[in-house]
Design an enzyme around this catalytic site. Structure first.
Site, PDB file in Angstrom:
ATOM      1  N   CYS A 194       0.847  -1.189   0.000  1.00  0.00           N
ATOM      2  CA  CYS A 194       0.000   0.000   0.000  1.00  0.00           C
ATOM      3  C   CYS A 194       0.887   1.246   0.000  1.00  0.00           C
ATOM      4  CB  CYS A 194      -0.972  -0.003   1.173  1.00  0.00           C
ATOM      5  SG  CYS A 194      -0.326   0.621   2.710  1.00  0.00           S
ATOM      6  N   GLU A 195       0.447   2.216  -0.773  1.00  0.00           N
ATOM      7  CA  GLU A 195       1.266   3.418  -0.906  1.00  0.00           C
ATOM      8  C   GLU A 195       1.160   4.329   0.312  1.00  0.00           C
ATOM      9  OE1 GLU A 195      -0.107   5.191  -4.516  1.00  0.00           O
ATOM     10  OE2 GLU A 195      -1.729   6.283  -3.546  1.00  0.00           O
ATOM     11  N   HIS A 196       0.196   4.064   1.191  1.00  0.00           N
ATOM     12  CA  HIS A 196       0.039   4.930   2.361  1.00  0.00           C
ATOM     13  C   HIS A 196       0.974   4.539   3.499  1.00  0.00           C
ATOM     14  CE1 HIS A 196      -4.210   5.455   0.589  1.00  0.00           C
ATOM     15  NE2 HIS A 196      -3.418   6.430   0.179  1.00  0.00           N
ATOM     16  N   HIS A 197       1.252   3.251   3.623  1.00  0.00           N
ATOM     17  CA  HIS A 197       2.079   2.795   4.743  1.00  0.00           C
ATOM     18  C   HIS A 197       3.290   1.985   4.294  1.00  0.00           C
ATOM     19  CE1 HIS A 197      -2.118   3.234   6.209  1.00  0.00           C
ATOM     20  NE2 HIS A 197      -1.512   3.824   7.229  1.00  0.00           N
ATOM     21  N   GLN A 249      -5.574  -0.540  -3.585  1.00  0.00           N
ATOM     22  CA  GLN A 249      -6.265  -1.670  -4.209  1.00  0.00           C
ATOM     23  C   GLN A 249      -7.201  -1.225  -5.337  1.00  0.00           C
ATOM     24  OE1 GLN A 249      -8.122  -4.262  -1.333  1.00  0.00           O
ATOM     25  NE2 GLN A 249      -9.454  -5.162  -2.891  1.00  0.00           N
ATOM     26  N   HIS A 264      -5.154  -6.264   4.074  1.00  0.00           N
ATOM     27  CA  HIS A 264      -4.131  -5.226   4.188  1.00  0.00           C
ATOM     28  C   HIS A 264      -3.446  -5.297   5.547  1.00  0.00           C
ATOM     29  CE1 HIS A 264      -5.477  -2.675   0.652  1.00  0.00           C
ATOM     30  NE2 HIS A 264      -6.414  -3.593   0.730  1.00  0.00           N
ATOM     31  N   CYS A 278      -1.776  -3.046   6.844  1.00  0.00           N
ATOM     32  CA  CYS A 278      -1.935  -1.777   7.571  1.00  0.00           C
ATOM     33  C   CYS A 278      -3.242  -1.728   8.345  1.00  0.00           C
ATOM     34  CB  CYS A 278      -1.789  -0.579   6.631  1.00  0.00           C
ATOM     35  SG  CYS A 278      -3.000  -0.504   5.326  1.00  0.00           S
TER      36      CYS A 278
HETATM   37 ZN    ZN Z   1      -2.058   1.203   4.085  1.00  0.00          ZN
END
Ligand code: ZN
Length: 199
Positions: A90-93, A131, A159, A161
């Site tokens: 995931c690009e956020h975490h 996703q 996920h 995260c």
């Molecule tokens: Zn994430």
């Protein structure tokens, strides 16, 4: 439709020659670790290699992977490849998410070698992703390559995260879908796809 083609989209230039080892070392120190202790000495090297592999999809051209394996055939039925495993981040975490993708298309006298579809999944999964975008990019790519009557992609994922941090829910799954052409406009086509991936 104004959606940009994912096949011809220019990818950001990558610098595989630039090592991220010093940054990993710095990160270990910032986490309170001792990067010189035995178990961590080669960790920056390994993280560099691992992250470069896990984001190698940026360097891979879908057209090259497909490598001409698109065949003109008198066939206008549904083709489904289901339960394709994937692993992404995931690009956020920058934490993994993983699961299964189901891909279908309604051919317009053009089919793709079946083994190429999982390869295309890997290209889009081996990037920093969300996703929803992974699902959409895959559908757009198949649409661009085959000009089919319709494309359907369903992605089921878990996920890290969400599992290891945040809401800490171990068993919740996220389902995303992208339906193009007849998969969007005809309920019967969509239902056929959805019932076939559940069987
Ligand atoms: Zn994430």
């Amino acid at each position: 439709m104004s959606r940009k083609s994912t096949v011809v989209k220019m990818l950001p230039p990558r610098r595989p020659d630039v090592s991220i080892e010093p940054l990993v070392k710095q990160m270990l120190s910032a986490l309170g670790e001792d990067p010189t202790r035995e178990g961590l000495q080669r960790t920056p090297y390994r993280v560099d290699k691992a992250l470069k592999f896990l984001t190698s999809g940026y360097d891979t051209d879908p057209a090259k992977v497909v490598n001409g394996a698109i065949y003109s055939v008198k066939y206008d039925e549904m083709v489904i490849v289901k339960d394709i495993e994937f692993f992404s981040m995931c690009e956020h975490h920058m934490l993994p998410f993983f699961g299964k993708v189901h891909v279908a298309y309604l051919a317009r006298n053009k089919v793709i070698g079946l083994s190429k579809i999982p390869r295309l999944v890997d290209i889009f999964a081996r990037r920093l992703q969300i996703q929803e975008r992974l699902t959409q990019e895959l559908a757009d790519c198949i649409k661009d390559m085959l000009d089919p009557i319709g494309v359907g992609v369903v992605c089921e994922a878990q996920h890290f995260c969400m599992m290891m941090r945040g809401v800490e829910k171990q068993h919740s799954g996220t389902v995303t879908s992208a339906m193009l052409g007849s998969f969007r406009s005809r309920k019967a086509t969509r239902d056929e796809f959805l019932s076939l991936i559940r069987s």
